[in-house]
Design a protein around this motif. Structure first.
Motif, PDB file in Angstrom:
ATOM      1  N   SER A  16      -9.397   9.621  -4.964  1.00 28.33           N
ATOM      2  CA  SER A  16      -9.176   9.231  -3.586  1.00 28.33           C
ATOM      3  C   SER A  16      -9.817  10.262  -2.673  1.00 28.33           C
ATOM      4  CB  SER A  16      -7.679   9.149  -3.336  1.00 28.33           C
ATOM      5  OG  SER A  16      -7.436   8.635  -2.073  1.00 28.33           O
ATOM      6  N   GLN A 115     -14.863   3.426  -3.783  1.00 28.50           N
ATOM      7  CA  GLN A 115     -14.150   3.516  -2.515  1.00 28.50           C
ATOM      8  C   GLN A 115     -15.127   3.389  -1.365  1.00 28.50           C
ATOM      9  OE1 GLN A 115     -12.551   7.414  -1.863  1.00 28.50           O
ATOM     10  NE2 GLN A 115     -11.003   6.693  -0.444  1.00 28.50           N
ATOM     11  N   ASP A 117     -14.156   3.336   2.678  1.00 33.75           N
ATOM     12  CA  ASP A 117     -13.073   3.270   3.661  1.00 33.75           C
ATOM     13  C   ASP A 117     -13.597   3.517   5.076  1.00 33.75           C
ATOM     14  OD1 ASP A 117     -11.323   2.928   1.596  1.00 33.75           O
ATOM     15  OD2 ASP A 117     -10.479   4.949   1.674  1.00 33.75           O
ATOM     16  N   ASN A 119     -11.920   4.626   8.773  1.00 31.94           N
ATOM     17  CA  ASN A 119     -10.672   5.139   9.351  1.00 31.94           C
ATOM     18  C   ASN A 119     -10.845   5.391  10.840  1.00 31.94           C
ATOM     19  OD1 ASN A 119      -9.289   7.896  10.303  1.00 31.94           O
ATOM     20  ND2 ASN A 119      -7.894   6.787   8.963  1.00 31.94           N
ATOM     21  N   THR A 135      -6.537   3.138   8.059  1.00 34.82           N
ATOM     22  CA  THR A 135      -7.683   3.115   7.152  1.00 34.82           C
ATOM     23  C   THR A 135      -7.770   1.760   6.472  1.00 34.82           C
ATOM     24  OG1 THR A 135      -7.465   5.470   6.684  1.00 34.82           O
ATOM     25  CG2 THR A 135      -8.760   4.186   5.126  1.00 34.82           C
ATOM     26  N   GLY A 137      -9.791  -0.154   3.569  1.00 33.60           N
ATOM     27  CA  GLY A 137     -10.628   0.162   2.420  1.00 33.60           C
ATOM     28  C   GLY A 137     -11.213  -1.083   1.794  1.00 33.60           C
ATOM     29  N   TYR A 155     -10.429  -6.230   0.730  1.00 32.66           N
ATOM     30  CA  TYR A 155     -10.087  -5.239   1.740  1.00 32.66           C
ATOM     31  C   TYR A 155      -8.590  -5.003   1.709  1.00 32.66           C
ATOM     32  CZ  TYR A 155     -14.706  -6.353   3.491  1.00 32.66           C
ATOM     33  OH  TYR A 155     -16.052  -6.546   3.582  1.00 32.66           O
ATOM     34  N   SER A 157      -5.375  -2.227   3.480  1.00 31.40           N
ATOM     35  CA  SER A 157      -5.035  -1.081   4.297  1.00 31.40           C
ATOM     36  C   SER A 157      -4.606   0.054   3.370  1.00 31.40           C
ATOM     37  CB  SER A 157      -3.887  -1.424   5.259  1.00 31.40           C
ATOM     38  OG  SER A 157      -3.490  -0.261   5.945  1.00 31.40           O
ATOM     39  N   ARG A 158      -5.345   1.143   3.398  1.00 36.46           N
ATOM     40  CA  ARG A 158      -4.972   2.311   2.597  1.00 36.46           C
ATOM     41  C   ARG A 158      -3.794   3.035   3.237  1.00 36.46           C
ATOM     42  NH1 ARG A 158      -7.444   1.396  -2.050  1.00 36.46           N
ATOM     43  NH2 ARG A 158      -9.678   1.124  -1.865  1.00 36.46           N
TER      44      ARG A 158
END
Lengths: 383, 149
Positions: A16, A115, A117, A119, A135, A137, A155, A157-158
């Motif tokens: 991550s 990954q 992302d 943000n 964020t 992702g 997609y 939301s992280r």
């Protein structure tokens, strides 16, 4: 089987973004100095970006006389110096090439976009006491599912949460966040994270508190599960982490987590240590136990103990040697050992490359598997 | 061999950092008849103070006005019965200090808390992280460098 293998590899090796507790080697015992999220992970704040550019990244591609001040000033969004204090967008990408089962008949190579992302952090109020962070992702479809009819969300939301720090030592956070527990290392599927359900997609909605003074750092959270998930599988509970700052170069901590869904109780406890070894180098240690119990049948219980050891040696600015060893043992007596050396390079700011080789072995009372060696090459960039 | 200076600073909202120099120079004498240790002057070059990060070093030296005040020094040090006093000068501003002295195998250690703003040092801040106006300074004096008079 191939699908399972690919997913396993993604989970083992992917990382991550922006969670590097080994920078305790620079004396930063708390994630809150460099991250908006005081427990690490997620976007870097302005200070974290400048530190990454000037202390962590090499100067190989700069003129000798390029000032550190200029490098720091260019650490903002796409190499700019922020002209205001309230708007902080960022992008993050991580891709990986992996060679599995080196030297064996089953050896193969695969490229994975792990990954991608985007943000945005918005800050408000005097001294930016309030902020919101979100964020989104992109989760690329695994190749193994290319011919599958299974729907995969591309997609997610992280994280999305708001934070408020009424005083520097105290923060309150509400929204979708990672749970507070243990050392938040970059390898989100290390045993210390996967066993405890603290992996890349295990964020939970809830409320968290963060308190820090020169000798102690305390985090606590109450969570209700990810509201996007079906209600019956959401893990609801609380977790806490307390770090004693032994010196400004090391900390010793304990963590506890207790949660439950309609089907499963999850309990975890761990101790950990983060310390500086020489200039910019560090050691991270964590040992813990996890117990999962079926709600409908308390005899259906899985106990797992695990250990994690990592050390990062700063060979020069921007160049690290890393060693990792992990251990997990289940109540059946089976255990796994995974270790490997690697190189982590930050050739210039906003760019990271990692080369790691892992050896994995499974043991049980009756047998042990043949060694498997896997090579991992990662590229990580953020803007 | 030189003596050492260690400074611990606290960051806001969270964190800390250390400033070090092993280039603290000065002569100590042990006045056996009076049981005291004296030093006329101990000084360290401001730019010899390092934090482990180049940019932070540059900020530190600028913060301490190293161009105008290239040395930090403590004068008229008297230590008796593990209690000491002296006049510390930072940024051209002098303050009289009293401190306790401890000892290990090789060093005498004097530790005290300082308020940087009392030395007319401006608040230090960078990219949203600032330094508390309260630092811990430790001076380590090599025992073997203390000469009897």
């Amino acid at each position: 089987m191939k699908k399972l293998t690919v997913l396993l590899f993604i989970s083992i090796f992917s990382s991550s973004a922006w969670a590097y507790p080994h920078f305790v080697g620079f004396g930063y015992t708390s994630c809150a100095t460099c991250h908006y999220n005081p427990f690490g992970n997620g976007p870097l704040n302005d200070y974290g970006r400048a530190l990454s550019a000037t202390a962590v990244s090499a100067k190989w591609f700069y003129y000798d006389k390029e000032s550190e001040e200029n490098i720091a000033n260019n650490s903002g969004f796409f190499g700019t110096k922020p002209q205001q204090t309230w708007f902080r967008p960022s992008f993050d990408y991580r891709g990986m090439v992996m060679k599995r089962s080196l030297g064996q008949d089953s050896e193969d190579t695969e490229m994975i976009n792990m990954q991608a992302d985007a943000n945005l952090v918005l800050k408000f109020g005097e001294g930016n006491k309030f902020f919101v962070s979100g964020t989104i992702g992109y989760a690329p479809e695994p190749q193994s599912l290319a011919n599958s009819t299974e729907e995969v969300d591309k997609y997610r939301s992280r994280e999305h949460y708001m934070g408020y720090r009424p005083i520097p030592s105290l923060g309150i956070y509400a929204g979708l966040m990672d749970k507070v527990f243990g050392i938040r290392i970059a390898e989100h599927s290390a045993y210390s994270r996967s066993i405890n359900n603290l992996s890349q997609n295990d964020q939970s909605h809830g409320l968290q508190l963060h308190y820090a003074n020169p000798t102690v750092e305390i985090g606590a959270g109450y969570f209700v599960g990810n509201m996007v998930q079906d209600a019956d599988i959401r893990q609801k509970g609380f977790s806490t982490k307390i770090d004693y700052i032994v010196s400004h170069k090391s900390s010793l901590g304990v963590s506890y987590l207790n949660s439950q869904s309609e089907f499963l109780k999850n309990y975890a406890a761990a101790i950990h240590y983060m310390g500086t070894v020489g200039k910019g180098s560090s050691v991270l240690l964590e040992m813990g136990q996890n117990v999962k119990t079926a709600v409908l049948d308390s005899t259906d219980e899985t106990k797992t103990v695990y250990g994690l050891g990592q050390n990062y040696i700063r060979a020069s600015r921007g160049f690290y040697l890393l060693n990792s060893i992990e251990y997990m043992k289940e109540q059946t007596g089976e255990y796994r050992l995974r270790f490997g050396p690697g190189i982590q390079i930050f050739p210039l700011q906003r760019w990271e490359a990692r080369f790691e080789i892992y050896n994995t072995r499974n043991f049980s009372d009756e047998s042990s598997t043949k060694d498997t060696w896997d090579l991992l090459m990662q590229i990580h960039t953020w803007f | 061999m030189a003596h050492e200076v260690h400074i611990l600073g606290r960051l806001l909202p969270v964190g800390s950092f250390e400033i070090n120099s092993d280039k603290l120079y000065g002569d100590f004498v042990l006045l056996k008849d009076k049981g005291t240790i004296n030093s006329k002057k101990l000084s360290v070059r401001t730019t010899s103070l390092e934090t482990g990060i180049q940019l932070r070093d540059e900020h530190l030296h600028k913060y301490l006005n190293a161009n105008k005040h290239p040395r930090i020094f403590i004068k008229d040090v008297i230590i008796k019965n593990f209690k000491g006093s002296g006049n510390l000068t930072i940024n051209g501003v002098s303050k009289k200090l009293s401190f306790q002295v401890t000892s290990d195998k090789t060093h005498y250690l004097a530790k005290f808390t300082l308020i940087p703003s009392q030395f007319k040092l401006q608040p230090a801040s960078f990219m949203g992280v600032s330094v508390e106006d309260n630092i811990e300074l430790t001076i380590k004096v090599l025992k073997q460098e203390i000469l009897p008079k």
